[in-house]
Design a protein around this motif. Structure first.
Motif: not given
Length: 94
Positions: A36-62
């Motif tokens: 229902k939101d306008r945000l379609l995709s979030v890509s995150i770049v970070n040295k830590n892959c776990f951080v990038a993945d977690s923030v991407a999923t969380y960011g898509l929601i929030v």
């Protein structure tokens, strides 16, 4: 992007229910379908892959506002957001 990881979380629908598309990610806190939101995709770049993945999923929601707050707390975190507004798609990069 030497020594960096990138993770992307995006919307796609898994099924239709009452003519509504539903994503594989649901905001459980407010029981809201994120499509229902306008945000379609979030890509995150970070040295830590776990951080990038977690923030991407969380960011898509929030959404973008909370992603900006996270960026202030996590060193070397960058993001790319893709939005849909009516029939146009636009990108924000930080």
């Amino acid at each position: 992007m030497k020594n960096s990881s990138i993770a992307t979380s995006g919307t796609y629908f898994n099924y239709l229910l009452d003519k509504n598309k539903f994503s594989h990610i649901i905001n459980k806190k407010i029981n809201k379908n994120i499509l229902k939101d306008r945000l379609l995709s979030v890509s995150i770049v970070n040295k830590n892959c776990f951080v990038a993945d977690s923030v991407a999923t969380y960011g898509l929601i929030v959404g973008e506002k909370k992603i900006k707050n996270i960026k202030k707390k996590i060193k070397n975190l960058n993001y790319l957001l893709i939005y849909k507004n009516k029939n146009k798609i636009f990108i924000k990069k930080k």
